[in-house]
Each structure stands twice: as C-alpha cells, then as structure tokens.
Design a protein around this motif. Structure first.
Motif, PDB file in Angstrom:
ATOM      1  N   GLY A   1       0.814  -1.209   0.000  1.00 37.17           N
ATOM      2  CA  GLY A   1       0.000   0.000   0.000  1.00 37.17           C
ATOM      3  C   GLY A   1       0.847   1.258   0.000  1.00 37.17           C
ATOM      4  O   GLY A   1       2.019   1.254  -0.399  1.00 37.17           O
ATOM      5  N   THR A   2       0.259   2.327   0.502  1.00 33.90           N
ATOM      6  CA  THR A   2       0.884   3.653   0.455  1.00 33.90           C
ATOM      7  C   THR A   2       2.260   3.693   1.115  1.00 33.90           C
ATOM      8  O   THR A   2       3.259   4.095   0.505  1.00 33.90           O
ATOM      9  N   ASP A   3       2.322   3.296   2.386  1.00 32.07           N
ATOM     10  CA  ASP A   3       3.597   3.373   3.105  1.00 32.07           C
ATOM     11  C   ASP A   3       4.674   2.516   2.445  1.00 32.07           C
ATOM     12  O   ASP A   3       5.855   2.891   2.422  1.00 32.07           O
ATOM     13  N   GLU A   4       4.256   1.376   1.895  1.00 29.08           N
ATOM     14  CA  GLU A   4       5.230   0.475   1.275  1.00 29.08           C
ATOM     15  C   GLU A   4       5.849   1.079   0.020  1.00 29.08           C
ATOM     16  O   GLU A   4       7.050   0.906  -0.230  1.00 29.08           O
ATOM     17  N   TRP A   5       5.038   1.798  -0.768  1.00 36.16           N
ATOM     18  CA  TRP A   5       5.611   2.468  -1.949  1.00 36.16           C
ATOM     19  C   TRP A   5       6.659   3.496  -1.523  1.00 36.16           C
ATOM     20  O   TRP A   5       7.737   3.584  -2.120  1.00 36.16           O
ATOM     21  N   TRP A   6       6.347   4.260  -0.494  1.00 31.55           N
ATOM     22  CA  TRP A   6       7.296   5.276  -0.016  1.00 31.55           C
ATOM     23  C   TRP A   6       8.541   4.622   0.574  1.00 31.55           C
ATOM     24  O   TRP A   6       9.659   5.071   0.345  1.00 31.55           O
ATOM     25  N   ARG A   7       8.345   3.552   1.318  1.00 34.32           N
ATOM     26  CA  ARG A   7       9.497   2.862   1.910  1.00 34.32           C
ATOM     27  C   ARG A   7      10.405   2.285   0.826  1.00 34.32           C
ATOM     28  O   ARG A   7      11.633   2.369   0.919  1.00 34.32           O
ATOM     29  N   LEU A   8       9.794   1.710  -0.203  1.00 34.89           N
ATOM     30  CA  LEU A   8      10.575   1.130  -1.290  1.00 34.89           C
ATOM     31  C   LEU A   8      11.431   2.188  -1.970  1.00 34.89           C
ATOM     32  O   LEU A   8      12.637   1.988  -2.187  1.00 34.89           O
ATOM     33  N   GLU A   9      10.827   3.330  -2.281  1.00 34.26           N
ATOM     34  CA  GLU A   9      11.602   4.354  -2.986  1.00 34.26           C
ATOM     35  C   GLU A   9      12.648   4.989  -2.082  1.00 34.26           C
ATOM     36  O   GLU A   9      13.775   5.260  -2.508  1.00 34.26           O
ATOM     37  N   LEU A  10      12.295   5.232  -0.832  1.00 36.75           N
ATOM     38  CA  LEU A  10      13.276   5.788   0.097  1.00 36.75           C
ATOM     39  C   LEU A  10      14.484   4.862   0.231  1.00 36.75           C
ATOM     40  O   LEU A  10      15.631   5.316   0.183  1.00 36.75           O
ATOM     41  N   ARG A  11      14.232   3.576   0.382  1.00 37.23           N
ATOM     42  CA  ARG A  11      15.334   2.637   0.529  1.00 37.23           C
ATOM     43  C   ARG A  11      16.167   2.553  -0.747  1.00 37.23           C
ATOM     44  O   ARG A  11      17.389   2.363  -0.687  1.00 37.23           O
ATOM     45  N   SER A  12      15.529   2.701  -1.893  1.00 36.55           N
ATOM     46  CA  SER A  12      16.266   2.622  -3.155  1.00 36.55           C
ATOM     47  C   SER A  12      17.293   3.735  -3.287  1.00 36.55           C
ATOM     48  O   SER A  12      18.260   3.606  -4.034  1.00 36.55           O
ATOM     49  N   PHE A  13      17.093   4.847  -2.536  1.00 37.91           N
ATOM     50  CA  PHE A  13      18.014   5.987  -2.610  1.00 37.91           C
ATOM     51  C   PHE A  13      19.093   5.952  -1.529  1.00 37.91           C
ATOM     52  O   PHE A  13      19.700   6.985  -1.246  1.00 37.91           O
ATOM     53  N   ASP A  14      19.366   4.792  -0.963  1.00 33.45           N
ATOM     54  CA  ASP A  14      20.412   4.705   0.072  1.00 33.45           C
ATOM     55  C   ASP A  14      21.762   5.230  -0.419  1.00 33.45           C
ATOM     56  O   ASP A  14      22.540   5.777   0.364  1.00 33.45           O
ATOM     57  N   ASP A  15      22.063   5.035  -1.706  1.00 34.60           N
ATOM     58  CA  ASP A  15      23.345   5.503  -2.254  1.00 34.60           C
ATOM     59  C   ASP A  15      23.283   6.953  -2.720  1.00 34.60           C
ATOM     60  O   ASP A  15      24.259   7.462  -3.289  1.00 34.60           O
ATOM     61  N   ALA A  16      22.155   7.622  -2.503  1.00 29.66           N
ATOM     62  CA  ALA A  16      22.003   9.026  -2.898  1.00 29.66           C
ATOM     63  C   ALA A  16      21.321   9.774  -1.746  1.00 29.66           C
ATOM     64  O   ALA A  16      20.141  10.136  -1.827  1.00 29.66           O
ATOM     65  N   PRO A  17      22.038   9.979  -0.635  1.00 28.98           N
ATOM     66  CA  PRO A  17      21.412  10.520   0.580  1.00 28.98           C
ATOM     67  C   PRO A  17      20.789  11.900   0.417  1.00 28.98           C
ATOM     68  O   PRO A  17      19.812  12.212   1.105  1.00 28.98           O
ATOM     69  N   ASN A  18      21.334  12.737  -0.473  1.00 32.48           N
ATOM     70  CA  ASN A  18      20.740  14.067  -0.663  1.00 32.48           C
ATOM     71  C   ASN A  18      19.337  13.959  -1.247  1.00 32.48           C
ATOM     72  O   ASN A  18      18.401  14.623  -0.787  1.00 32.48           O
ATOM     73  N   ALA A  19      19.182  13.102  -2.255  1.00 33.16           N
ATOM     74  CA  ALA A  19      17.862  12.885  -2.836  1.00 33.16           C
ATOM     75  C   ALA A  19      16.953  12.158  -1.852  1.00 33.16           C
ATOM     76  O   ALA A  19      15.753  12.446  -1.769  1.00 33.16           O
ATOM     77  N   GLN A  20      17.524  11.238  -1.098  1.00 38.39           N
ATOM     78  CA  GLN A  20      16.740  10.483  -0.119  1.00 38.39           C
ATOM     79  C   GLN A  20      16.137  11.425   0.924  1.00 38.39           C
ATOM     80  O   GLN A  20      14.967  11.286   1.306  1.00 38.39           O
ATOM     81  N   LEU A  21      16.924  12.388   1.376  1.00 37.51           N
ATOM     82  CA  LEU A  21      16.436  13.357   2.353  1.00 37.51           C
ATOM     83  C   LEU A  21      15.266  14.158   1.791  1.00 37.51           C
ATOM     84  O   LEU A  21      14.246  14.351   2.457  1.00 37.51           O
ATOM     85  N   GLN A  22      15.411  14.650   0.554  1.00 39.51           N
ATOM     86  CA  GLN A  22      14.346  15.454  -0.048  1.00 39.51           C
ATOM     87  C   GLN A  22      13.076  14.629  -0.233  1.00 39.51           C
ATOM     88  O   GLN A  22      11.957  15.143  -0.051  1.00 39.51           O
ATOM     89  N   LEU A  23      13.213  13.359  -0.589  1.00 38.91           N
ATOM     90  CA  LEU A  23      12.052  12.488  -0.721  1.00 38.91           C
ATOM     91  C   LEU A  23      11.422  12.232   0.646  1.00 38.91           C
ATOM     92  O   LEU A  23      10.193  12.251   0.792  1.00 38.91           O
ATOM     93  N   ALA A  24      12.260  12.013   1.656  1.00 35.02           N
ATOM     94  CA  ALA A  24      11.753  11.760   3.006  1.00 35.02           C
ATOM     95  C   ALA A  24      10.917  12.930   3.507  1.00 35.02           C
ATOM     96  O   ALA A  24       9.924  12.739   4.213  1.00 35.02           O
ATOM     97  N   MET A  25      11.306  14.137   3.145  1.00 38.77           N
ATOM     98  CA  MET A  25      10.580  15.323   3.591  1.00 38.77           C
ATOM     99  C   MET A  25       9.177  15.412   3.006  1.00 38.77           C
ATOM    100  O   MET A  25       8.332  16.129   3.520  1.00 38.77           O
ATOM    101  N   LEU A  26       8.957  14.670   1.917  1.00 44.43           N
ATOM    102  CA  LEU A  26       7.646  14.696   1.264  1.00 44.43           C
ATOM    103  C   LEU A  26       6.743  13.558   1.719  1.00 44.43           C
ATOM    104  O   LEU A  26       5.531  13.607   1.533  1.00 44.43           O
ATOM    105  N   GLY A  27       7.323  12.503   2.280  1.00 46.04           N
ATOM    106  CA  GLY A  27       6.584  11.272   2.524  1.00 46.04           C
ATOM    107  C   GLY A  27       5.908  11.204   3.880  1.00 46.04           C
ATOM    108  O   GLY A  27       6.091  12.069   4.739  1.00 46.04           O
TER     109      GLY A  27
END
Length: 260
Positions: free
Chosen positions: A17-43
């Motif tokens: 569901g919703t949280d799982e989509w966000w978790r999947l994308e957030l985890r996919s950005f582990d090697d790009a912490p700057n982008a991961q932070l910006q995505l986290a701020m939206l989720g």
C-alpha cells in the motif's frame, strides 16, 4: 552508508500500500542521501522514520551537533553580555561573545558555500526561526557594546578592541539577508518537489542506473508475487526516479516539511 537490498522489503510485506511504496523508494536511494532526504521530507512520517529518520549515522550525528553549537554559541555569548550589563562585574566580555560567534560562523560559512553550490528551498518558518536565534543574540551584543561606549562603561585600555564586533556584525548581516531573501534562492528550486527533482539530477549517472535497476527488479518481484497487478507494475516501471511514490501513492504525501 551502504545500500540495503529491496527484495526483503518486498518479501516481508503481506500487502502493498501507500507506506510500502514510499518505503521502497526511500530505501532505493540509500546511495544518494541528498535525494533520499528530499524524498523523506515529502513522505508519510511512518515511512520517514522507518527508512530514513531511524538510521542514525556518525556523519549525521556530527552535523546535528554542529548545528546545535551554531545556534547555542552566540546565545551563550549574548547571555554573558547581558550578565555583565546588569551585574557590571569585570570588563566588557566582548571577546567571549565574539569567539562564540566565530564558532558559530565555522558552521554557517560552509553552509553558505553548500547553499551556493546546491541551492534548496527551505520552509519559511524554518528560515525565520534559524535567523532569529542568530539575529537576536547579535543585536543584543552590539547594543550592549555601543551602550557601554556611549555611557563610558567601556574602557579601551581594559576592554577588548571594538574590532571584535566584526564577527558579530557579520553574523547579524548574514541572517538578516537570509530572512529577507526568503525560503528559496532565485536561481534554485522553489518548493519541496523541485528540491527532489534537483537532487535526483545531481546523482551520478552510474548511481542512477544502479538505483533504477534495483527499483525495477523490486517492482517486477511485486508483480510476480501478485502484490500489485500488471497495469500498476507497468505504470511503476515507467516513472522517473524520485517520482515512484508520488505517482503510485500520492495520498501518502504528508507535507512533513512544507515549503511555505
């Protein structure tokens, strides 16, 4: 920070569901912490704390400590000035206040360089709060020093040179300019969505390919386990990096750190 595999997240989920989509994308950005932070701020907060906020690192802890010092040091200096003003003990503690401000500037100046190289929109309420905790102590220190000069409580032979006011004035000017400039640089992103887009564009191409490959493999795995249907999988595979959760689970966008 090493990238975590996505397949365990897919395999462990009973439903998707919703949280799982966000978790999947957030985890996919582990090697790009700057982008991961910006995505986290939206989720959603649940995904944020699980995939980003719950992963302390030495660098993150040191950065947080540096920001605390940057905020606290000028305040301590101004408090010492106020104590002198009301108690009138010893010489004017301008040097102490100036050194505290210089400590703060050791954090502020590198941040200014980073902002110039990689501008990001910041919530205006955050800009105001950060500016106030610098402007008020600087104004207090300057006002007390000038009052001491005007009333004859300042002794040039005993007290510090007034040149020590320069770092305090610099701190004051920097944060007045930040306040006036507002939440976004004219030549940078203007809101949290653009922050994310800019951060994704700045990722090295090789890292982008690795992120997309892992993400797409996880999407296909979801389809193979019948946790999403074929149309959803196709739609997910067609999304750009950084847009997966926003496209498949837009209702999860929380505005955790709004731009205005």
């Amino acid at each position: 920070m090493s990238a975590r595999p996505l397949n365990p997240l897919v395999d462990e989920a009973d439903t998707w569901g919703t949280d799982e989509w966000w978790r999947l994308e957030l985890r996919s950005f582990d090697d790009a912490p700057n982008a991961q932070l910006q995505l986290a701020m939206l989720g959603p907060k649940a995904a944020w704390t699980t995939e980003y906020g719950g992963r302390p690192s030495v660098g993150g802890c040191l950065q947080t400590l540096a920001y605390i010092v940057a905020v606290a040091a000028p305040t301590v200096g101004a408090a010492w000035m106020l104590r002198w003003f009301f108690v009138d003990e010893g010489s004017l503690p301008l040097v102490f206040a100036a050194v505290m401000t210089l400590v703060s500037l050791l954090v502020t100046v590198p941040d200014l360089v980073t902002e110039a190289r990689r501008p990001r929109a910041i919530a205006m309420n955050v800009v105001r709060r950060v500016s106030l905790v610098h402007v008020v102590p600087a104004a207090v220190t300057i006002a007390i020093t000038l009052s001491a000069v005007a009333t004859g409580r300042y002794d040039a032979e005993v007290d510090a040179s007034l040149l020590w006011l320069l770092p305090v004035v610099a701190d004051l000017v920097i944060f007045i300019v930040k306040w006036v400039r507002g939440s976004a640089s004219k030549n940078g992103p203007q809101n949290p969505l653009e922050n994310l887009e800019w951060s994704v564009r700045e990722i090295d191409d090789s890292v982008k390919l690795r992120i997309r490959a892992a993400r797409d493999e996880a999407i296909r795995r979801l389809e193979s386990q019948n946790k999403i249907d074929h149309d959803t999988a196709t739609r997910a595979l067609e999304t750009e990096l950084g847009q997966l959760a926003l496209t498949l689970a837009p209702e999860g966008r929380s505005g955790f750190y709004p731009a205005q």
